[in-house]
Design a protein around this motif. Sequence first.
Motif, PDB file in Angstrom:
ATOM      1  N   ILE A   1       0.839  -1.194   0.000  1.00 36.74           N
ATOM      2  CA  ILE A   1       0.000   0.000   0.000  1.00 36.74           C
ATOM      3  C   ILE A   1       0.879   1.250   0.000  1.00 36.74           C
ATOM      4  O   ILE A   1       1.898   1.306   0.698  1.00 36.74           O
ATOM      5  N   THR A   2       0.506   2.239  -0.813  1.00 36.47           N
ATOM      6  CA  THR A   2       1.236   3.507  -0.867  1.00 36.47           C
ATOM      7  C   THR A   2       0.704   4.442   0.212  1.00 36.47           C
ATOM      8  O   THR A   2      -0.491   4.735   0.257  1.00 36.47           O
ATOM      9  N   VAL A   3       1.601   4.913   1.077  1.00 40.51           N
ATOM     10  CA  VAL A   3       1.176   5.838   2.130  1.00 40.51           C
ATOM     11  C   VAL A   3       1.518   7.282   1.786  1.00 40.51           C
ATOM     12  O   VAL A   3       0.970   8.211   2.386  1.00 40.51           O
ATOM     13  N   ALA A   4       2.428   7.484   0.818  1.00 40.65           N
ATOM     14  CA  ALA A   4       2.782   8.844   0.402  1.00 40.65           C
ATOM     15  C   ALA A   4       3.559   8.782  -0.905  1.00 40.65           C
ATOM     16  O   ALA A   4       4.150   7.752  -1.247  1.00 40.65           O
ATOM     17  N   ALA A   5       3.549   9.903  -1.639  1.00 48.23           N
ATOM     18  CA  ALA A   5       4.324  10.026  -2.868  1.00 48.23           C
ATOM     19  C   ALA A   5       4.909  11.432  -2.921  1.00 48.23           C
ATOM     20  O   ALA A   5       4.227  12.412  -2.591  1.00 48.23           O
ATOM     21  N   PHE A   6       6.190  11.523  -3.329  1.00 40.07           N
ATOM     22  CA  PHE A   6       6.882  12.801  -3.339  1.00 40.07           C
ATOM     23  C   PHE A   6       7.609  13.006  -4.660  1.00 40.07           C
ATOM     24  O   PHE A   6       8.004  12.042  -5.320  1.00 40.07           O
ATOM     25  N   SER A   7       7.843  14.279  -4.999  1.00 44.91           N
ATOM     26  CA  SER A   7       8.563  14.606  -6.222  1.00 44.91           C
ATOM     27  C   SER A   7      10.027  14.940  -5.954  1.00 44.91           C
ATOM     28  O   SER A   7      10.783  15.189  -6.891  1.00 44.91           O
ATOM     29  N   ASN A   8      10.428  14.944  -4.680  1.00 43.76           N
ATOM     30  CA  ASN A   8      11.813  15.274  -4.340  1.00 43.76           C
ATOM     31  C   ASN A   8      12.215  14.595  -3.041  1.00 43.76           C
ATOM     32  O   ASN A   8      11.360  14.163  -2.243  1.00 43.76           O
ATOM     33  N   ALA A   9      13.525  14.510  -2.815  1.00 47.52           N
ATOM     34  CA  ALA A   9      14.049  13.797  -1.651  1.00 47.52           C
ATOM     35  C   ALA A   9      13.910  14.585  -0.358  1.00 47.52           C
ATOM     36  O   ALA A   9      13.821  13.994   0.726  1.00 47.52           O
ATOM     37  N   ILE A  10      13.879  15.904  -0.448  1.00 40.72           N
ATOM     38  CA  ILE A  10      13.761  16.732   0.762  1.00 40.72           C
ATOM     39  C   ILE A  10      12.437  16.463   1.465  1.00 40.72           C
ATOM     40  O   ILE A  10      12.388  16.296   2.695  1.00 40.72           O
ATOM     41  N   ASP A  11      11.357  16.400   0.687  1.00 42.95           N
ATOM     42  CA  ASP A  11      10.048  16.107   1.286  1.00 42.95           C
ATOM     43  C   ASP A  11      10.031  14.689   1.862  1.00 42.95           C
ATOM     44  O   ASP A  11       9.381  14.436   2.880  1.00 42.95           O
ATOM     45  N   LEU A  12      10.746  13.778   1.207  1.00 41.39           N
ATOM     46  CA  LEU A  12      10.830  12.418   1.731  1.00 41.39           C
ATOM     47  C   LEU A  12      11.535  12.409   3.090  1.00 41.39           C
ATOM     48  O   LEU A  12      11.093  11.737   4.028  1.00 41.39           O
ATOM     49  N   ILE A  13      12.630  13.159   3.223  1.00 39.55           N
ATOM     50  CA  ILE A  13      13.356  13.223   4.493  1.00 39.55           C
ATOM     51  C   ILE A  13      12.461  13.780   5.595  1.00 39.55           C
ATOM     52  O   ILE A  13      12.430  13.260   6.726  1.00 39.55           O
ATOM     53  N   LYS A  14      11.717  14.841   5.282  1.00 44.26           N
ATOM     54  CA  LYS A  14      10.805  15.421   6.276  1.00 44.26           C
ATOM     55  C   LYS A  14       9.772  14.391   6.717  1.00 44.26           C
ATOM     56  O   LYS A  14       9.435  14.300   7.903  1.00 44.26           O
ATOM     57  N   PHE A  15       9.288  13.601   5.764  1.00 48.94           N
ATOM     58  CA  PHE A  15       8.291  12.574   6.069  1.00 48.94           C
ATOM     59  C   PHE A  15       8.892  11.494   6.972  1.00 48.94           C
ATOM     60  O   PHE A  15       8.295  11.105   7.979  1.00 48.94           O
ATOM     61  N   ILE A  16      10.088  11.025   6.624  1.00 49.27           N
ATOM     62  CA  ILE A  16      10.728   9.963   7.404  1.00 49.27           C
ATOM     63  C   ILE A  16      11.045  10.441   8.822  1.00 49.27           C
ATOM     64  O   ILE A  16      10.967   9.662   9.782  1.00 49.27           O
ATOM     65  N   ASN A  17      11.372  11.718   8.965  1.00 48.21           N
ATOM     66  CA  ASN A  17      11.678  12.254  10.295  1.00 48.21           C
ATOM     67  C   ASN A  17      10.470  12.286  11.218  1.00 48.21           C
ATOM     68  O   ASN A  17      10.615  12.459  12.440  1.00 48.21           O
ATOM     69  N   THR A  18       9.269  12.095  10.662  1.00 45.05           N
ATOM     70  CA  THR A  18       8.068  11.980  11.497  1.00 45.05           C
ATOM     71  C   THR A  18       7.916  10.563  12.041  1.00 45.05           C
ATOM     72  O   THR A  18       6.964  10.275  12.770  1.00 45.05           O
TER      73      THR A  18
END
Length: 233
Positions: free
Chosen positions: A27-44
């Motif tokens: 299941i997809t919980v999120a989708a991003f167009s750049n790595a910075i937003d991914l890092i912010k997500f993982i830090n949660t």
Amino acid sequence: MKCVIVDDELLAREILSHLVLKTPDLITVAAFSNAIDLIKFINTKPELDLIFLDIHLPNFSGFDFLQTMNDLPLVVIVSNDENLALEAFNYDCIVDYLVKPVKPKRFERAMERVRMKMHVGYIHPADSNGPQEIFVNIDKRIIKIELNSINYLKANGDYVQIITEQQSYRVHSTLTQLQVKLPKSQFVKTHRSYIVNIAKVNAVKDTTVVIGKDAIPVSKNNREELIELLNRV
């Protein structure tokens, strides 16, 4: 399994989302167009099992992300550039390397590798009714080796090295003697000195096949059979 998709191309994100949607245990919980937003997500600190990661991302590449982060979940690289496969497998978290456009059968094979890595009761579909292990004689002891744990076999003089995910076994045998014990639908000879588990193949180049961090030679005579078996998976 919960995953995120990271790709700066909208079409690529949509294709991956569609493939994930057709995979019952993903299941997809999120989708991003750049790595910075991914890092912010993982830090949660979300519950996350898998990242589909493009390499060529704006400002902060996929490799930059991998070098920056620690304790990552499993990663499947999705890229237009097949020439970076060997570099990608320097990272232990990377399970597979998909080249765009991603085809459904190739995506399914990547998911098989993810399941094997996570040890979710994986049984290779081609051999679900066949033997799941082999027994070999090592130093006067009979050792059981699970077939799905084997990456490849390498002939070395009077011995054969059986390379698994966890360790290497040195067996006094010939490659031919061991080959007859292995299911033909799962193991293929790529070279006179090598047999590989096709479920562990991450990439194929003209004269090599990549499994994990290892580049294994492929002879012209064996390449056709290898490609045929990979297309069946």
